[in-house]
Design a protein around this motif. Structure first.
Motif, short mmCIF file in Angstrom:
data_model
loop_
_atom_site.label_atom_id
_atom_site.label_comp_id
_atom_site.label_asym_id
_atom_site.label_seq_id
_atom_site.Cartn_x
_atom_site.Cartn_y
_atom_site.Cartn_z
N SER A 58 -3.86 1.76 4.08
CA SER A 58 -2.46 2.03 4.36
C SER A 58 -1.61 1.27 3.35
O SER A 58 -2.06 0.28 2.79
CB SER A 58 -2.11 1.57 5.78
OG SER A 58 -0.73 1.69 6.01
N THR A 59 -0.39 1.72 3.16
CA THR A 59 0.51 0.99 2.26
C THR A 59 1.22 -0.14 2.98
O THR A 59 1.87 -0.96 2.35
CB THR A 59 1.56 1.94 1.67
OG1 THR A 59 2.28 2.55 2.74
CG2 THR A 59 0.92 2.99 0.79
N SER A 60 1.12 -0.20 4.32
CA SER A 60 1.79 -1.29 5.04
C SER A 60 0.87 -1.96 6.05
O SER A 60 0.46 -3.08 5.86
CB SER A 60 3.07 -0.79 5.71
OG SER A 60 2.77 0.24 6.64
N TYR A 79 -4.09 -5.59 10.16
CA TYR A 79 -3.76 -6.26 8.90
C TYR A 79 -2.37 -5.84 8.48
O TYR A 79 -2.05 -4.65 8.43
CB TYR A 79 -4.77 -5.88 7.81
CG TYR A 79 -4.38 -6.46 6.47
CD1 TYR A 79 -4.53 -7.81 6.21
CD2 TYR A 79 -3.84 -5.65 5.48
CE1 TYR A 79 -4.16 -8.35 4.99
CE2 TYR A 79 -3.46 -6.18 4.26
CZ TYR A 79 -3.62 -7.52 4.01
OH TYR A 79 -3.24 -8.06 2.81
N ASN A 80 -1.53 -6.84 8.19
CA ASN A 80 -0.17 -6.60 7.72
C ASN A 80 -0.14 -6.88 6.23
O ASN A 80 -0.33 -8.02 5.81
CB ASN A 80 0.81 -7.50 8.47
CG ASN A 80 2.24 -7.23 8.05
OD1 ASN A 80 2.58 -7.28 6.88
ND2 ASN A 80 3.08 -6.95 9.03
N HIS A 81 0.07 -5.84 5.43
CA HIS A 81 0.03 -5.98 3.98
C HIS A 81 1.17 -6.85 3.46
O HIS A 81 0.97 -7.68 2.58
CB HIS A 81 0.08 -4.59 3.32
CG HIS A 81 0.04 -4.63 1.84
ND1 HIS A 81 -1.11 -4.91 1.14
CD2 HIS A 81 1.01 -4.43 0.92
CE1 HIS A 81 -0.85 -4.89 -0.15
NE2 HIS A 81 0.43 -4.60 -0.31
N ALA A 82 2.38 -6.70 4.02
CA ALA A 82 3.55 -7.43 3.52
C ALA A 82 3.39 -8.94 3.67
O ALA A 82 3.78 -9.72 2.80
CB ALA A 82 4.80 -6.95 4.24
#
Length: 134
Positions: A58-60, A79-82
């Motif tokens: 995912s991108t986010s 999982y939080n990418h930011a």
């Protein structure tokens, strides 16, 4: 053989990708683990000779959620990418049969071992009381 569906596809039995004898509703196989599904009602088996990976991109944010009829997101791993954080959420108790190490890969015989590499400036364990509650 290739299947091409214009709308919806339905399979009444089991589907195997890389295997002619699927052990679950969907069984993907890249190499043999010589193992069987946990039980006969398992919905997904991902089998590999050296490792098995379920990759969620995912991108986010990306999540693996566990639920039941009462609550669809009763527990999850996400999982939080930011913020580059791995999150674990559960509405009940997490139990473990083994020992847990935080800051170490060798907790020894201690059920919970917390090691701080910089104990002189950062506490290993800290509590904070809210003044509104005493």
């Amino acid at each position: 053989m290739a299947l091409n569906f214009l709308n919806n596809g339905y399979f009444a039995g089991k589907v195997g990708i890389g295997t002619e004898s699927p052990g679950a509703k969907l069984h993907t196989k890249v190499g043999s683990s010589n193992g069987a599904g946990y039980d006969s009602t398992v919905g997904l088996i991902v089998e590999g000779a050296t490792r098995s990976i379920i990759q969620v991109n995912s991108t986010s944010d990306a999540y693996l959620m566990f639920g039941d009829a009462a609550q669809l997101n009763r527990a999850w791993v996400g999982y939080n990418h930011a913020t580059d954080q791995l999150m674990l959420h559960t509405a009940s108790t997490i139990t473990m049969d083994g020992n847990v190490g935080i800051g170490t890969t060798t907790p020894g015989t201690t059920k919970l071992f917390v090691q701080n590499p910089n104990a002189s400036t950062n506490p290993v364990f800290q509590t904070k009381l809210d003044t509104a509650y005493g």
